[in-house]
Write a protein that holds these residues in place. Structure first.
Motif, short mmCIF file in Angstrom:
data_model
loop_
_atom_site.label_atom_id
_atom_site.label_comp_id
_atom_site.label_asym_id
_atom_site.label_seq_id
_atom_site.Cartn_x
_atom_site.Cartn_y
_atom_site.Cartn_z
N THR A 185 9.03 1.90 11.44
CA THR A 185 8.85 3.01 10.51
C THR A 185 10.10 3.27 9.68
OG1 THR A 185 9.46 4.58 12.23
CG2 THR A 185 7.10 4.12 11.95
N HIS A 232 7.60 -5.23 6.86
CA HIS A 232 6.36 -5.06 6.10
C HIS A 232 6.50 -4.03 4.98
CE1 HIS A 232 6.19 -1.78 9.03
NE2 HIS A 232 5.38 -1.16 8.18
N VAL A 262 3.76 -1.20 2.76
CA VAL A 262 2.45 -0.53 2.83
C VAL A 262 1.97 -0.34 1.41
CG1 VAL A 262 1.19 1.53 3.57
CG2 VAL A 262 3.11 0.67 4.95
N THR A 284 -2.51 -0.10 3.68
CA THR A 284 -2.62 -1.35 4.43
C THR A 284 -1.22 -1.95 4.58
OG1 THR A 284 -4.84 -1.77 3.57
CG2 THR A 284 -3.66 -3.66 4.48
N ASN A 285 -0.91 -2.42 5.77
CA ASN A 285 0.37 -3.10 6.03
C ASN A 285 0.27 -4.56 5.60
OD1 ASN A 285 1.55 -0.86 7.15
ND2 ASN A 285 1.19 -1.48 9.25
N SER A 313 2.73 -7.92 5.90
CA SER A 313 3.91 -8.32 6.67
C SER A 313 4.49 -9.65 6.23
CB SER A 313 3.54 -8.44 8.15
OG SER A 313 3.06 -7.21 8.64
#
Length: 87
Positions: A7, A48, A50, A54-55, A57
């Motif tokens: 995060t 990643h 966002v 949606t992530n 990576s």
């Protein structure tokens, strides 16, 4: 564009029209980008972004080119969640 590890933001980079979203049924689902940074970035597999909740990576080594001592060019493919199923 913010690049995250878990995060935490590890890098914020400027993007332009060379950043492309691509999604094809039963095929690719990724965001390809190229950008410049003034110093090397500590990017790792699993980092990643966002986009639209949606992530996406980094699942493969990123392309990096040292232009000079103050300029590094990055070419990265951020892959959608479906690519995790291939591992």
């Amino acid at each position: 564009m913010d690049i995250l590890r878990d995060t935490s933001i590890i890098a914020s980079v400027e993007i332009d029209e060379s950043t492309v979203f691509s999604k094809k049924l039963m095929a690719e689902h990724k965001i390809k980008t190229e950008f410049y940074a003034p110093a090397p970035l500590d990017l790792q597999l699993g980092d990643h972004i966002v986009w639209k909740e949606t992530n996406y990576s980094i699942n493969r080594a990123s392309g990096i080119e040292k232009i000079n001592n103050q300029t590094y060019k990055y070419s990265i493919e951020f892959e959608g969640p479906e690519y995790g199923l291939y591992n």
